[in-house]
Every structure is written in C-alpha cells, then in structure tokens.
Design an enzyme around this catalytic site. Structure first.
Site: not given
Ligand code: MN
Length: 240
Positions: A111, A215, A217
């Site tokens: 990001c 994102h 993660e």
C-alpha cells in the site's frame, strides 16, 4: 550451524503527534506463517543506526500508512492530500533508495509501501485519486472491512509478481487514498485495476523489489494468493 529464520525488518507507522509507533499485527502473523522472523525497525532520523539495523535483516517490508508528503516528489501540497508524516517519509525514502541500489536484500512494499518505493526511485503519486485522476471510476477506499475484496487486478505476465501468483487476475481489497501516478524509471507496472489505477510495481533490475497497492497481509491467513506474496518474499530473503 543454527538454521535461523530470515529476519524481516518492518517499517512502523508514526502517530500524529509523533509519540507512538504502530504496526498492523497482520504483517507479523503473515511473515511468521511463512517461516520469517519479523522485527520492527527503529523510527529514527539516525541513518547510521537505521542502516546498522537493516544490515542485520535479510529483507525489508515497507508497510501501509498515511499519505506521502508531496514535497518529497516535487509538488506543493494541495488540500486534497491526506495526513502525512514528514519523519516517516524521511526514514523510509532514503532507505528504499539505498536498498534498491544494492540488490542484496529483498524488498516488499504494501500500500503506502508501494508508493514509497516509487517515490524513492523518482516517481510520483496522485495526492488524491478522484481529484488527480478523474478517470479512476472505482472505489479504491472500500467501505467494507479489509478482509473483503473490492476490485480485480490484472497482473502482467512478464513480471516477478506473476511468477509468484501464477495468475493474471486476482480479487484484491482496496484501502488507499493515493496511488502511483508517474512510474519511477527503474520500476515497471506489474498490475492494474480495471480503471487503470496502478496496483503493483516492481524493479526492472533488482532481483526482488516489489510493491503492491492492496493489503495481502489481511487475507494471508485465508487466501493462498495473498500468502504466496509473503512466501515468495520470505523465500527470497533466505537466498534460495
Ligand atoms: Mn485499489
């Protein structure tokens, strides 16, 4: 010989009054899950200390966060720009530049981290997507939780990112206010959203220097493609 896990240095966020650092724990969990050992890098203006820390790491992950100071890429700040951290920019931009120059430590940007590596190498970002890029018709700041996908991306076949994901299309979440505008000369576009917004970049010369605008993660625990990004990164950090 002890078989240590690859040590991954993560850049932290800094709060508005610059008194606290923070980091989404999803990054920690995602790295641990694929065999890495995450450590948070010091938020410091002491470049020698920072480099000594990074020297002991096997790779560096530039994490998400607020907007980038437009003055870092030669623009005046307009009202549409969001919150910025001058101190964080000052830590991350020279670090990203130096890591690109030396080629021996894999870098992943997520990001804001994707935008930082682009700015560090001479690119620019939109200060605000709707203002600066009216043709961007998608909601890049989704209004549902980050665990939901928000739009698709098309991944270019001739990229490292494609070799990691093994697919030309992925559904990604989208929680960004800014996005890459001018791509740095040493980077190539690796993925695009359907409205043309750049969703991933990677180095043309560095063996592993990749930034993604979404994102992964958040989804890594449940989504194989998201986990593959962290697995590819941590594997690159082992030197394998
Ligand atoms: Mn997006």
């Amino acid at each position: 010989m002890t078989d240590y896990r690859p040590l991954i240095g993560l850049t932290p966020s800094l709060n508005d009054d610059e008194s606290r650092i923070s980091l989404s724990r999803c990054f920690i969990d995602a790295i641990v899950a694929v065999g890495g050992m995450p450590v948070i890098l010091p938020m410091t203006g002491d470049a020698a200390l920072l480099m000594e820390t990074v020297e002991r790491c096997d790779g560096v992950l530039f994490t998400g966060g607020g907007d980038i100071d437009p003055r870092a890429f030669g623009q005046d700040t307009r009202p549409c720009c969001g919150g910025i951290s001058v101190e964080r920019d000052a830590m991350e931009i020279p670090l990203a530049k130096l890591l690109h120059a030396r080629h021996d430590k894999p870098v992943l940007g997520v990001c804001r981290g994707e935008q930082i590596i682009n700015v560090a190498l001479g690119g620019t970002v939109y200060q605000d997507i709707p203002t600066d890029c009216p043709t961007a018709r998608l909601a890049h700041r989704q209004k549902m939780p980050a665990r939901y996908g928000a739009h698709s991306v098309t991944i270019r076949r001739d990229t490292k990112l494609y070799s990691i994901l093994g697919t030309e299309s992925a559904d990604v979440n989208s929680l960004h206010h800014q996005a890459v505008d001018q791509v740095a000369p040493e980077l190539a576009v690796a993925a695009l959203a359907p409205d043309g917004i750049i969703e991933a970049v990677e180095s043309k010369t560095h063996p592993f220097y990749i930034g993604v605008q979404w994102h992964p993660e958040v989804l890594a625990a449940t989504d194989a493609a998201s986990q593959a990004i962290f697995r590819g990164f941590v594997q690159a950090c082992t030197g394998n």
